[in-house]
Design an enzyme around this catalytic site. Structure first.
Site, PDB file in Angstrom:
ATOM      1  N   SER A 182      22.874  34.140  66.364  1.00  0.00           N
ATOM      2  CA  SER A 182      23.805  33.307  66.090  1.00  0.00           C
ATOM      3  C   SER A 182      24.444  32.949  67.388  1.00  0.00           C
ATOM      4  O   SER A 182      25.203  32.180  67.271  1.00  0.00           O
ATOM      5  CB  SER A 182      24.192  33.252  64.985  1.00  0.00           C
ATOM      6  OG  SER A 182      25.653  34.266  64.538  1.00  0.00           O
ATOM      7  N   GLY A 207      28.905  38.952  48.651  1.00  0.00           N
ATOM      8  CA  GLY A 207      29.674  38.922  49.350  1.00  0.00           C
ATOM      9  C   GLY A 207      30.886  39.923  50.019  1.00  0.00           C
ATOM     10  O   GLY A 207      30.688  40.974  49.166  1.00  0.00           O
ATOM     11  N   PRO A 252      34.598  42.106  50.445  1.00  0.00           N
ATOM     12  CA  PRO A 252      34.985  42.864  49.695  1.00  0.00           C
ATOM     13  C   PRO A 252      36.222  42.145  48.782  1.00  0.00           C
ATOM     14  O   PRO A 252      36.883  41.331  49.621  1.00  0.00           O
ATOM     15  CB  PRO A 252      35.198  44.586  49.701  1.00  0.00           C
ATOM     16  CG  PRO A 252      34.744  44.448  51.222  1.00  0.00           C
ATOM     17  CD  PRO A 252      34.334  43.146  51.663  1.00  0.00           C
ATOM     18  N   GLY A 290      36.081  38.922  44.014  1.00  0.00           N
ATOM     19  CA  GLY A 290      35.970  38.895  42.579  1.00  0.00           C
ATOM     20  C   GLY A 290      34.783  38.915  42.164  1.00  0.00           C
ATOM     21  O   GLY A 290      34.413  37.948  41.133  1.00  0.00           O
ATOM     22  N   LYS A 291      34.061  39.285  43.056  1.00  0.00           N
ATOM     23  CA  LYS A 291      32.085  39.920  42.293  1.00  0.00           C
ATOM     24  C   LYS A 291      32.556  40.436  40.795  1.00  0.00           C
ATOM     25  O   LYS A 291      31.679  40.614  40.316  1.00  0.00           O
ATOM     26  CB  LYS A 291      31.145  40.053  43.204  1.00  0.00           C
ATOM     27  CG  LYS A 291      31.378  39.468  44.452  1.00  0.00           C
ATOM     28  CD  LYS A 291      30.242  39.960  45.770  1.00  0.00           C
ATOM     29  CE  LYS A 291      30.663  41.822  46.239  1.00  0.00           C
ATOM     30  NZ  LYS A 291      32.211  41.750  46.703  1.00  0.00           N
ATOM     31  N   THR A 292      33.133  41.587  41.154  1.00  0.00           N
ATOM     32  CA  THR A 292      33.236  42.782  39.935  1.00  0.00           C
ATOM     33  C   THR A 292      33.456  42.191  38.811  1.00  0.00           C
ATOM     34  O   THR A 292      33.553  42.207  37.893  1.00  0.00           O
ATOM     35  CB  THR A 292      33.492  44.238  39.958  1.00  0.00           C
ATOM     36  OG1 THR A 292      33.361  44.330  41.938  1.00  0.00           O
ATOM     37  CG2 THR A 292      33.214  45.085  39.376  1.00  0.00           C
ATOM     38  N   LYS A 337      31.971  31.947  58.569  1.00  0.00           N
ATOM     39  CA  LYS A 337      32.556  31.541  59.658  1.00  0.00           C
ATOM     40  C   LYS A 337      33.610  30.798  59.809  1.00  0.00           C
ATOM     41  O   LYS A 337      34.251  30.764  60.677  1.00  0.00           O
ATOM     42  CB  LYS A 337      31.743  31.479  60.679  1.00  0.00           C
ATOM     43  CG  LYS A 337      30.461  33.135  60.894  1.00  0.00           C
ATOM     44  CD  LYS A 337      29.538  32.491  61.465  1.00  0.00           C
ATOM     45  CE  LYS A 337      28.094  33.007  62.076  1.00  0.00           C
ATOM     46  NZ  LYS A 337      26.882  32.822  62.296  1.00  0.00           N
TER      47      LYS A 337
HETATM   48  P1  ADP Z   1      34.484  42.544  44.594  1.00  0.00           P
HETATM   49  O1  ADP Z   1      34.026  42.876  43.231  1.00  0.00           O
HETATM   50  O2  ADP Z   1      34.237  41.325  45.216  1.00  0.00           O
HETATM   51  O3  ADP Z   1      34.976  43.617  45.663  1.00  0.00           O
HETATM   52  P2  ADP Z   1      36.820  42.318  42.689  1.00  0.00           P
HETATM   53  O4  ADP Z   1      36.457  41.895  41.585  1.00  0.00           O
HETATM   54  O5  ADP Z   1      36.787  43.932  42.748  1.00  0.00           O
HETATM   55  O6  ADP Z   1      36.415  41.937  43.904  1.00  0.00           O
HETATM   56  O7  ADP Z   1      38.240  42.121  42.741  1.00  0.00           O
HETATM   57  C1  ADP Z   1      39.510  42.533  43.050  1.00  0.00           C
HETATM   58  C2  ADP Z   1      40.603  41.731  42.908  1.00  0.00           C
HETATM   59  O8  ADP Z   1      40.949  40.138  43.056  1.00  0.00           O
HETATM   60  C3  ADP Z   1      40.814  42.001  41.350  1.00  0.00           C
HETATM   61  O9  ADP Z   1      41.541  42.634  40.894  1.00  0.00           O
HETATM   62  C4  ADP Z   1      40.471  40.301  41.031  1.00  0.00           C
HETATM   63  O10 ADP Z   1      40.519  40.214  39.519  1.00  0.00           O
HETATM   64  C5  ADP Z   1      40.475  39.851  41.673  1.00  0.00           C
HETATM   65  N1  ADP Z   1      40.474  38.042  42.087  1.00  0.00           N
HETATM   66  C6  ADP Z   1      39.127  38.023  42.918  1.00  0.00           C
HETATM   67  N2  ADP Z   1      38.688  36.821  42.873  1.00  0.00           N
HETATM   68  C7  ADP Z   1      39.836  36.299  42.194  1.00  0.00           C
HETATM   69  C8  ADP Z   1      39.997  35.099  41.558  1.00  0.00           C
HETATM   70  N3  ADP Z   1      39.045  33.646  41.903  1.00  0.00           N
HETATM   71  N4  ADP Z   1      40.602  34.730  40.280  1.00  0.00           N
HETATM   72  C9  ADP Z   1      41.138  35.457  40.707  1.00  0.00           C
HETATM   73  N5  ADP Z   1      41.964  37.049  40.610  1.00  0.00           N
HETATM   74  C10 ADP Z   1      40.682  37.172  41.895  1.00  0.00           C
END
Ligand code: ADP
Length: 762
Positions: free
Chosen positions: A661, A341, A343, A346-348, A704
């Protein structure tokens, strides 16, 4: 007659010697008495006495007589050499005919005596200090002539039986003396050499014993000192103990001990010491012992996931499934999840929550930009500045053998001359191989099978298929404005405030202000920018509070510009004016969805097609398909393309692969152009189109649609086959948009007013 045989001995005349009576009697029919004659036979080789045959003995012997018997002992004096003319041997019975063998007395007895004296004193000198001499000195002193000396030492002489016999057989006394001296001194010299070698050996042994004793002493004293000053424990001892306690496998222990030994030899000033230290420090700080799987409570795990992250329902469900499967299998790892997904979606951070939910350690390993295989698998230690790979370094940092490892940006591995990092990563992730993963730096295997790997990526396009096949893709489409609002309110703002040391009494941010930040100060699929804005807001508020400017800060939308020191973002909002040839499209990018405007124009010319923007060959093909379609749908307009040049411009925001697309968008734009029918800019569309005019499915629909909603689009045409993907689209987005699935491109043209339904039917 008594026969006595010696194995290697040489009996010469004029010698007095004692024999044990028992020994003499065992070789005679009757007990020996004073005056009995004795014959000393000389054996040709070492042979058991009982089976001696005539041919086993030399034909010259020595004759003697029993002079006296004292207790257990008989004193025998040898008299002369004899020739054995005939011998018959039968067990211990010998029948011999003897003839005295005359001697040539060519050495005067004085000289003989002198030479004997010298030999004896040389012998005593040589043996000086030896244990043997201590008991034998008196005995040696009793010898009276050279014959006695040689007879008694003959078993020690380093000469063969044949040479001994040659001495016995020599008739010239002078010559015999020479032969005896030669044999004697050779033996003496040999003894000396042996003795020196032995002494040297002994000295070195002694030195070793001494050294060991001293070492033991030192180590004992060192231990005592260490107890008084624990801070002084040396590196070597420290590592010795750490290796002992580490629980390493045999291979690792052997390697560590090898390095430790080198470290001992090298000493602190050695130029390899630092390298050896680093190695031991690394391997001993890894956790080698296996940790038993923790008991898993699914409800509690879900509570943890919910507590940290708003929304992401499907993702959380999938994670719970994984946890449940692991629990059933009694395993600490399962399939490898790949979160894909934009940046900030919330992946990390959800990876971190998984660790928390499982009660395990968490570590993040960033792989973005890694182009050298060695960064995954480590450098061999022969390199200067060699280091372990990022994976093992991460495991060490985690301080556990079963951490949750988030491998970030696996789509950003670069393959070049440094090898193929992706294939190295495959080894790390492959459950078949990773129980014995060998980092080149460590040079010994480490078991990664209990490690739970979670990968993240912005796109799957750049992940090599073999790697992608190992992983289970879970997509993170990004958040709608409503979700962002909840995330900001429940998670991001409280965290930002806490970080800045601000309490709720000091700062309030109105809901309108939060919405304004989301809509006017960020433009993203995720929430990273939103998080940054809130952090900035809190810092700005902190300055106001600390400087005393305000006692409590209340933030409204109109304050944002000043506090954030940022101009609101000008969105790619839908165009106001309606012009034929311009249509709103939707694109997918790594940063989420985007809207774009496809513009087309006919200019006087000769039927050329000009494409600007950066979409390359794929887009060119799409344009050609669109042209052909429009020509076939509007035959009366076909000549327009012959008499004019067609210019199509596509903004460069979308990824190159995204060209197809835009198929229906391009077709609609051209149809709008040739029919001079403007299309409402609040209508957007996405879909691939075939030459038959069939609309085909596309990827990234949730992103999209979210972009469309953000940009103020009201109606979206989507391929019919993508209808299932609407499940992944936030309710709020679905409600805000009129989503129209289409099967033929003509459906679109009708609905935007370019074609009349009747024409389509025809
Ligand atoms: P990614 O790895 O996708 O780039 P991160 O995991 O670093 O994104 O998320 C960025 C920030 O947003 C983090 O501080 C995370 O805690 C916050 N965040 C992202 N998604 C959520 C969510 N669904 N609920 C609460 N906080 C979120």
């Amino acid at each position: 007659m008594i026969s006595i045989s010696y194995y290697n001995a040489l009996s010469l005349p004029n010698v007095s010697c004692y024999f044990q009576l028992e020994y003499l009697n065992s070789r005679s029919d009757q007990p020996v008495a004073v005056g009995d004659k004795v014959l000393f036979l000389m054996l040709k080789s070492d042979k058991k006495e009982g089976t001696i045959a005539a041919q086993d003995v030399y034909p010259i012997a020595t004759r003697g007589v029993v002079e006296s018997i004292e207790g257990e002992w008989a004193l025998i004096r040898t008299t002369s050499r004899v020739n054995l003319d005939s011998i018959q041997a039968d067990g211990k019975l010998f029948q011999v005919e003897l003839r005295t063998r005359p001697e040539i007395n060519d050495l005067d007895s004085e000289e003989q005596q002198e030479r004997f004296q010298k030999m004896r004193s040389d012998m005593l000198d040589t043996l000086e200090g030896s244990k043997w001499l201590m008991g034998a000195r008196n005995y040696i002193m009793r010898w009276q002539n050279m014959n006695e000396l040689i007879t008694f030492t003959s078993s020690m002489l380093q000469i063969s039986n044949e040479e001994k016999y040659a001495i016995l057989a020599e008739d010239s006394v002078a010559k015999r003396a020479e032969m005896m001296e030669k044999a004697f001194y050779e033996t003496l010299a040999l003894y000396q050499v042996n003795n020196e070698a032995q002494t040297a050996q002994k000295q070195s042994n002694q030195q070793q014993y001494r050294e060991q004793a001293l070492r033991r002493q030192i180590s004992f004293m060192q231990q005592e000192l260490d107890k008084l000053h624990p801070e002084n424990v040396t590196d070597v001892q420290k590592f010795e103990q750490k290796i002992q306690e580490s629980g390493m496998n045999d291979e690792a222990r052997a390697e560590a001990e090898k390095v430790l030994n080198r470290m001992k030899q090298e000493g602190q000033d050695g130029h390899e010491y630092g390298m050896l230290y680093d190695y031991l420090d690394f391997v001993t700080s890894l956790v080698w012992k296996k940790e038993p799987p923790a008991k898993i409570d699914l409800k509690a795990a879900l509570a943890v996931l919910d507590e940290d992250h708003f929304g992401l329902k499907k993702t959380k469900e999938r994670i719970l499934q994984q946890i449940a499967v692991m629990a059933l299998n009694k395993k600490q790892s399962g399939s490898i999840l790949l979160f894909v997904g934009a940046p900030g979606t919330g992946k990390t951070s959800i990876g971190q929550s998984i660790a928390k939910a499982l009660g395990r350690k968490y570590v993040r390993v960033s792989l973005g930009g890694v182009r050298d295989e060695a960064e995954i698998r480590g450098h061999r230690r022969t390199y200067i500045g060699a280091m372990p790979g990022r994976i093992m370094e991460g495991i060490r940092r985690s301080g556990a053998s079963n951490p949750v490892v988030v491998l970030d940006e696996v789509d950003k591995l670069v393959r070049d001359y440094g090898g193929d990092p992706a294939s190295a990563l495959l080894e790390v992730l492959d459950p078949e191989q990773n129980a014995t993963f060998t980092d080149h730096y460590m040079n010994v295997p480490y078991d990664l099978s209990d490690v739970l790997f979670v990968c993240t990526a912005n796109t799957t396009d750049t992940i090599p298929a073999p790697l992608l096949n190992r992983m289970e893709v879970i997509s993170f489409p990004g958040y709608s404005a409503l979700e962002k609002f909840q995330i900001a309110k429940k998670h991001l703002l409280p965290k930002a405030m806490q970080k800045a040391g601000i309490t709720e009494e000091n700062l309030t941010v109105s809901d309108e202000a939060l919405r304004a930040i989301i809509s006017d100060y960020t433009m993203e699929a995720g929430v990273r920018g939103l998080k940054n804005r809130l952090d900035t807001l809190c810092r700005a508020a902190a300055v106001k509070l600390v400087s005393g400017e305000e006692r409590a800060v209340a933030v409204e939308p109109e304050d944002l510009r000043g506090l954030l020191e940022l101009a609101p973002i000008r969105h790619d909002h839908v165009l106001e004016a309606k012009n034929p040839g311009i249509v709103t499209g939707l694109a997918w990018t790594q940063a989420g969805g985007e809207i774009l405007f496809i513009e087309s124009l006919l200019t006087k010319g000769s039927g050329k097609t000009i494409i600007t923007g950066q979409l390359g060959d794929v887009m060119k093909e799409s344009v050609q398909i669109a042209v052909s379609l429009v020509k076939s749908m509007f035959p009366d307009k076909a000549e327009l393309f012959e008499n004019n040049d067609l210019h199509v411009h596509v903004p460069a925001g979308a990824v190159p692969k995204d060209g197809p697309s835009a198929g229906i968008t391009l077709t609609t734009a051209l149809a709008s152009l040739v029919t001079k029918t403007p299309v409402n800019p609040e209508v957007a569309m996405t879909g691939e189109v075939s030459l038959r005019g069939v609309v085909m499915p596309i990827g990234g629909l949730p992103e999209k649609l979210m972009a469309a909603q953000r940009a103020g689009v009201k109606t979206v045409f989507i391929p019919e086959e993508n209808v299932d993907d609407l499940m992944d689209v936030a309710e709020e987005v679905k409600q805000a948009l009129k989503i129209i699935p289409v099967h033929y491109v003509t459906d679109v043209l009708e609905q935007v007013g370019i074609m009349r339904p009747a024409a389509a039917a025809a």
